[in-house]
Write a protein that holds these residues in place. Structure first.
Motif, PDB file in Angstrom:
ATOM      1  N   LEU A  16       6.449  -0.996   3.508  1.00 15.46           N
ATOM      2  CA  LEU A  16       6.088  -2.396   3.300  1.00 15.46           C
ATOM      3  C   LEU A  16       4.975  -2.806   4.265  1.00 15.46           C
ATOM      4  O   LEU A  16       4.009  -3.481   3.874  1.00 15.46           O
ATOM      5  CB  LEU A  16       7.327  -3.276   3.504  1.00 15.46           C
ATOM      6  N   ILE A  17       5.090  -2.394   5.520  1.00 14.62           N
ATOM      7  CA  ILE A  17       4.052  -2.697   6.507  1.00 14.62           C
ATOM      8  C   ILE A  17       2.740  -2.018   6.121  1.00 14.62           C
ATOM      9  O   ILE A  17       1.652  -2.611   6.235  1.00 14.62           O
ATOM     10  CB  ILE A  17       4.500  -2.270   7.919  1.00 14.62           C
ATOM     11  N   LYS A  18       2.822  -0.764   5.642  1.00 15.45           N
ATOM     12  CA  LYS A  18       1.611  -0.045   5.226  1.00 15.45           C
ATOM     13  C   LYS A  18       0.924  -0.737   4.061  1.00 15.45           C
ATOM     14  O   LYS A  18      -0.310  -0.785   3.982  1.00 15.45           O
ATOM     15  CB  LYS A  18       1.952   1.394   4.849  1.00 15.45           C
ATOM     16  N   LEU A  19       1.720  -1.293   3.152  1.00 18.98           N
ATOM     17  CA  LEU A  19       1.142  -1.999   2.012  1.00 18.98           C
ATOM     18  C   LEU A  19       0.421  -3.266   2.473  1.00 18.98           C
ATOM     19  O   LEU A  19      -0.689  -3.582   1.996  1.00 18.98           O
ATOM     20  CB  LEU A  19       2.243  -2.344   1.002  1.00 18.98           C
ATOM     21  N   ALA A  20       1.015  -3.995   3.421  1.00 20.43           N
ATOM     22  CA  ALA A  20       0.345  -5.167   3.987  1.00 20.43           C
ATOM     23  C   ALA A  20      -0.921  -4.743   4.728  1.00 20.43           C
ATOM     24  O   ALA A  20      -1.937  -5.444   4.696  1.00 20.43           O
ATOM     25  CB  ALA A  20       1.298  -5.918   4.918  1.00 20.43           C
ATOM     26  N   ASP A  21      -0.854  -3.559   5.375  1.00 21.90           N
ATOM     27  CA  ASP A  21      -2.035  -3.017   6.061  1.00 21.90           C
ATOM     28  C   ASP A  21      -3.183  -2.748   5.077  1.00 21.90           C
ATOM     29  O   ASP A  21      -4.355  -3.012   5.373  1.00 21.90           O
ATOM     30  CB  ASP A  21      -1.674  -1.718   6.777  1.00 21.90           C
ATOM     31  N   LYS A  22      -2.838  -2.214   3.905  1.00 25.39           N
ATOM     32  CA  LYS A  22      -3.867  -1.948   2.894  1.00 25.39           C
ATOM     33  C   LYS A  22      -4.532  -3.242   2.452  1.00 25.39           C
ATOM     34  O   LYS A  22      -5.750  -3.301   2.246  1.00 25.39           O
ATOM     35  CB  LYS A  22      -3.247  -1.232   1.692  1.00 25.39           C
ATOM     36  N   ALA A  23      -3.724  -4.287   2.302  1.00 26.69           N
ATOM     37  CA  ALA A  23      -4.280  -5.591   1.939  1.00 26.69           C
ATOM     38  C   ALA A  23      -5.192  -6.109   3.054  1.00 26.69           C
ATOM     39  O   ALA A  23      -6.236  -6.721   2.792  1.00 26.69           O
ATOM     40  CB  ALA A  23      -3.150  -6.581   1.663  1.00 26.69           C
ATOM     41  N   LEU A  24      -4.800  -5.844   4.312  1.00 26.55           N
ATOM     42  CA  LEU A  24      -5.630  -6.243   5.449  1.00 26.55           C
ATOM     43  C   LEU A  24      -6.984  -5.533   5.409  1.00 26.55           C
ATOM     44  O   LEU A  24      -8.039  -6.156   5.620  1.00 26.55           O
ATOM     45  CB  LEU A  24      -4.905  -5.934   6.760  1.00 26.55           C
ATOM     46  N   TYR A  25      -6.976  -4.213   5.145  1.00 28.28           N
ATOM     47  CA  TYR A  25      -8.233  -3.469   5.064  1.00 28.28           C
ATOM     48  C   TYR A  25      -9.128  -4.031   3.964  1.00 28.28           C
ATOM     49  O   TYR A  25     -10.363  -4.085   4.103  1.00 28.28           O
ATOM     50  CB  TYR A  25      -7.959  -1.985   4.810  1.00 28.28           C
ATOM     51  N   GLU A  26      -8.511  -4.454   2.880  1.00 29.48           N
ATOM     52  CA  GLU A  26      -9.282  -5.051   1.792  1.00 29.48           C
ATOM     53  C   GLU A  26      -9.912  -6.369   2.238  1.00 29.48           C
ATOM     54  O   GLU A  26     -11.067  -6.673   1.900  1.00 29.48           O
ATOM     55  CB  GLU A  26      -8.368  -5.283   0.590  1.00 29.48           C
ATOM     56  N   ALA A  27      -9.160  -7.159   3.008  1.00 30.49           N
ATOM     57  CA  ALA A  27      -9.700  -8.420   3.533  1.00 30.49           C
ATOM     58  C   ALA A  27     -10.877  -8.153   4.461  1.00 30.49           C
ATOM     59  O   ALA A  27     -11.879  -8.871   4.443  1.00 30.49           O
ATOM     60  CB  ALA A  27      -8.600  -9.188   4.274  1.00 30.49           C
ATOM     61  N   LYS A  28     -10.773  -7.091   5.263  1.00 35.39           N
ATOM     62  CA  LYS A  28     -11.882  -6.716   6.151  1.00 35.39           C
ATOM     63  C   LYS A  28     -13.109  -6.301   5.327  1.00 35.39           C
ATOM     64  O   LYS A  28     -14.252  -6.689   5.620  1.00 35.39           O
ATOM     65  CB  LYS A  28     -11.462  -5.553   7.052  1.00 35.39           C
ATOM     66  N   ALA A  29     -12.862  -5.499   4.297  1.00 42.16           N
ATOM     67  CA  ALA A  29     -13.961  -4.990   3.471  1.00 42.16           C
ATOM     68  C   ALA A  29     -14.673  -6.109   2.722  1.00 42.16           C
ATOM     69  O   ALA A  29     -15.870  -6.009   2.411  1.00 42.16           O
ATOM     70  CB  ALA A  29     -13.428  -3.943   2.497  1.00 42.16           C
ATOM     71  N   LYS A  30     -13.951  -7.194   2.430  1.00 50.19           N
ATOM     72  CA  LYS A  30     -14.550  -8.295   1.664  1.00 50.19           C
ATOM     73  C   LYS A  30     -15.207  -9.351   2.563  1.00 50.19           C
ATOM     74  O   LYS A  30     -15.577 -10.423   2.077  1.00 50.19           O
ATOM     75  CB  LYS A  30     -13.483  -8.942   0.783  1.00 50.19           C
ATOM     76  N   GLY A  31     -15.334  -9.038   3.860  1.00 51.98           N
ATOM     77  CA  GLY A  31     -16.072  -9.946   4.732  1.00 51.98           C
ATOM     78  C   GLY A  31     -15.265 -10.588   5.845  1.00 51.98           C
ATOM     79  O   GLY A  31     -15.785 -11.407   6.595  1.00 51.98           O
ATOM     80  N   ARG A  32     -13.968 -10.269   5.954  1.00 50.47           N
ATOM     81  CA  ARG A  32     -13.103 -10.803   7.008  1.00 50.47           C
ATOM     82  C   ARG A  32     -12.863 -12.312   6.851  1.00 50.47           C
ATOM     83  O   ARG A  32     -13.315 -12.922   5.910  1.00 50.47           O
ATOM     84  CB  ARG A  32     -13.665 -10.496   8.406  1.00 50.47           C
ATOM     85  N   ASN A  33     -12.060 -12.850   7.797  1.00 54.19           N
ATOM     86  CA  ASN A  33     -11.751 -14.284   7.823  1.00 54.19           C
ATOM     87  C   ASN A  33     -11.155 -14.763   6.497  1.00 54.19           C
ATOM     88  O   ASN A  33     -11.577 -15.771   5.926  1.00 54.19           O
ATOM     89  CB  ASN A  33     -13.007 -15.104   8.160  1.00 54.19           C
TER      90      ASN A  33
END
Length: 306
Positions: free
Chosen positions: A281-298
């Protein structure tokens, strides 16, 4: 001390109450072992000392003591000292009482000076127990708290998440998990030094704590990463909650001495699925975080269970 007497003979109870009250203790009483056990089941932590007659009707003091000790856990906080009373001073009776769980033994008729000395010894033991309990709590806090931010550390966060996942599965409750990361944190350390970086972590943690929703758990799970356990929170509400946390960080500059830093954070969030374990579950949230970073952060990105 708050002392509970278990004694079937009225005259012995009255004499004991008189002696104990004279020494300044609060005293309550029951008349047999069964009443003693039943009283403790309802108010175990209310008593500092038990004084128990060995031979009583319905349930003996020995039988009651064994049941009382069975109620205890291994925690020193659960220990209640027991002094047995008996008209017999034989080695066999004393051995029986100690084996049943007694901490000391008084022979009738009770001598006031002997009783006072026994209570002094019990008070010393209780004081050592309280110090041990206090030290254990301090060590537990140190082992589960991040030293820099005073938030739960990764171990404590994962324990809380495991508990919430079990509740969500059992009661079919909503649960979401998020990972928050400070954007460009390495730049802060490189440009201003690690002292400023540490202060940023402390202030970010303080803002998260001041914005904490009831029931949420936030822990520091990595260098500049924070985990969020959002109990009773659906996917949509979790995204809204994460956005509030994000804005709590980015809404005003963080002041570190002479430095005024405009920080942003990125978050990845997912909803609990019963086919996933805690780390998944934490890894899945981590993947979503990486996507947020890739799309410009914030920003906050939600990801469905896989």
């Amino acid at each position: 001390m708050k002392i509970l007497i278990a004694e079937d003979t009225l005259s012995d109870r009255m004499l004991l109450r008189f002696h104990l009250a004279k020494l300044g203790h609060q005293v309550s009483e029951v008349q047999n072992g069964e009443e003693l056990v039943n009283t403790l089941k309802d108010s175990y932590y209310d008593w500092d000392l038990l004084i128990v007659d060995l031979n009583m009707p319905i349930k003996s003091g020995e039988e009651a003591a064994r049941e009382i000790r069975a109620l205890q856990t291994d925690s020193p906080e659960d220990w209640i000292p027991i002094i047995f009373l008996s008209g017999s001073g034989t080695d066999e009776d004393i051995q029986r009482c100690i084996e049943a769980g007694a901490d000391d033994y008084l022979i009738k008729p009770i001598q006031h000076k002997v009783l006072a000395a026994k209570l002094l010894a019990m008070a010393r033991i209780a004081n050592m127990r309280n110090r041990l309990v206090s030290m254990n709590k301090r060590l537990e806090a140190l082992s589960t708290t991040d030293y820099l931010t005073e938030l739960p550390n990764r171990r404590a966060f994962e324990i809380s998440l495991t508990d919430e996942m079990a509740k969500a599965a059992r009661y079919e409750q909503a649960l979401s998990v998020a990972v928050l990361d400070i954007d460009h944190f390495k730049r802060i350390n490189d440009e201003y030094g690690h002292d400023v970086g540490d202060e940023v972590l402390r202030q970010v943690s303080a803002r998260l704590k001041s914005s904490l929703r009831k029931g949420d758990v936030i822990g520091r799970i990595g260098g500049e990463e924070f985990g969020l356990c959002l109990s009773h929170t659906s996917a949509e509400d979790a995204v809204n909650a994460c956005e509030r946390y994000r804005k709590a960080i980015s809404g005003a500059p963080i002041i570190c001495g002479e430095h005024k830093l405009n920080l942003t954070v990125s978050l990845g969030v997912t909803a609990y699925c019963d086919n996933l374990g805690q780390l998944e579950l934490i890894k899945l949230a981590d993947k979503a975080l990486y996507e947020a970073k890739a799309k410009g952060r914030n920003r906050t990105i939600y990801r469905e269970c896989e």
